[in-house]
Scaffold this active site. Sequence first.
Site, PDB file in Angstrom:
ATOM      1  N   ASP A 263      42.185  34.292  43.669  1.00 46.43           N
ATOM      2  CA  ASP A 263      41.271  34.310  42.367  1.00 46.43           C
ATOM      3  C   ASP A 263      40.409  33.037  42.205  1.00 46.43           C
ATOM      4  O   ASP A 263      40.406  32.446  41.220  1.00 46.43           O
ATOM      5  CB  ASP A 263      42.191  34.457  41.079  1.00 46.43           C
ATOM      6  CG  ASP A 263      43.072  35.372  41.152  1.00 46.43           C
ATOM      7  OD1 ASP A 263      42.835  36.460  41.637  1.00 46.43           O
ATOM      8  OD2 ASP A 263      44.279  35.329  40.781  1.00 46.43           O
TER       9      ASP A 263
ATOM     10  N   GLU B 288      38.834  43.909  35.559  1.00 51.77           N
ATOM     11  CA  GLU B 288      39.403  42.613  35.485  1.00 51.77           C
ATOM     12  C   GLU B 288      38.493  41.388  36.018  1.00 51.77           C
ATOM     13  O   GLU B 288      37.350  41.870  36.601  1.00 51.77           O
ATOM     14  CB  GLU B 288      40.891  42.360  35.546  1.00 51.77           C
ATOM     15  CG  GLU B 288      40.840  42.452  37.582  1.00 51.77           C
ATOM     16  CD  GLU B 288      42.228  42.487  37.777  1.00 51.77           C
ATOM     17  OE1 GLU B 288      43.284  42.480  37.047  1.00 51.77           O
ATOM     18  OE2 GLU B 288      42.487  42.598  39.006  1.00 51.77           O
TER      19      GLU B 288
END
Length: 560
Positions: free
Chosen positions: A58, A230
């Site tokens: 991420d 997301e």
Amino acid sequence: MLWTTLLLFAAVSHAQTPAKAPPVYFDWFEYAGRDAAFDVPLPAGYYRNPVLAGFHADPSIVAANGKFYLVNSSFTYFPGIPVFESADLVHWKQIGNVIDRPTQLDFDGLSVSRGIFAPTIEYRDGTFYVVTTATDSGGNFISTARDPAGPWSDPHWLSGIGGIDPSLFFDDDGKIYLLNNDEPPGPPRYDGHRAIWMQEIDLARFQPVGPRKVLIDGGVEPEKNPIWIEGPHLYKREGWYYLSDAEGGTGPQHSQVVLRSREVWGPYMPYAGNPILTQRDLPSDRPLPITNAGHADLVEGPDGSWWAVFLASRNYQGRHYNTGRETYLLPVQWRDGWPEILPAGQTIPYAVRAPAWMRGKAMQTPATGNFVHRDEFDAPALAAEWLRVRVPKTAWADLTSRPGALAVHPLTEGLETLRNPAFLGRRQQHLRFEASTAMSVPAAGVAAGLAAFQSEAYWYFLGVRRLAGDRIAVFLDARDGSGATRTLATREIAVTHALRLKIEGDEGDYGFAFDAGDGRGWQRLADRVDGTVLSTDRAGGFVGALLGPFARDERASRSE
């Protein structure tokens, strides 16, 4: 009478409490990686992907003060949220952590893959902002720092904001917006149905203000029931607002999509060429596959070029990956006003032409490629690469008890605990690797050695413990998700003062060896042990494997 009874009970309890076990000393730790994908020499003017090998999920990036800064998810590992710095997008050095004090967060009771999800980093007017989610451990918060190396503030909790993956957007008019993933406005239509929300935020008070609005409900093609929209990021370029998000979950269907609008509140129209990054449509039998690509963040370089950092994984045997989700870098091409990271059907390259401003520089870096790295434990403090599982309540590792060695003070917690065991781990960064150490023989009642750790339910422990007389046992314990610890191998040898341990990995095969200093060299304890136990695909969650020293005080009963 009551006080007398309590004092007597306390005195008896204190007398029955065993003294702390003496530390185990590790003289050095060496890690060597030798992947086939990295054996090919780099052409002049190229860099190597991934730019951060091993579990660095991420990624989020920002340009500030002539440099680039990047953060990654850290889940329940401590110190948390690593902060990296680079002058050229390729050579990265960790300069600090946002979560580096035990008082900031507590992850006790959580599985390894909970905790810190998807931090994002921004910079404005001399202040760095990291906004993230402490999953099952507090919710969404913002930390700030004037210096990205720290210190970072304690969490400023965002009341009324649920979901995960928050990010900040600073508009030209001075307004600041908070975006995040959360449940849709009505009942979810299917499993994985999520929405991207936005709301203004007052950073002086660290609180959202005004109405909260859905920008995307479901995904770019809601009629197809897309899952897990997301990781939102909002950018502004040439009068357009670009909203880029991950879709499809972080597995093989992972992708990156983009939408745009002339107004910050939308409506946002999706790009006809979506997804702008994915590997889901490629042949599964391709050589040296890179999969799971998505969760991208974009940044502009000093020459006006644009670049994307994103996560992806290097697989073996089709679906396994022990190195977790790594950080990759690719150039962004703008076509008819839309950003593209990788055209459909193309594989993510291991070698990429470098940014123009850094061509001609050496491209090899210890963060990637094949290398040998040795920690002699002779620095004033532990290197940034070392991680603990959850937040330590006591300082059980130090470099001062015996200068030039790492002292690990045994705790009663085993690797299966949901608290903090006395285990220091560094990331497995290669499919083929060796990790070795030289250590003292632990005292009676203590087991110590090297662990290969994926989670509290999936690990190997190559350990040593004293037996009666002048004998010690070298053993291999394991957990494979069944809920029980099994001893896979054991060897009894004479006590030695020159003990070395080694763990080797070759994709799904792991080996465990020891050297007792008796002139026989490395002796095999176990070979062709199932390494898929340490793969994210098998163990679940979002992390990769760690390797490093571990010590446990076995004199007291286990209290999980």
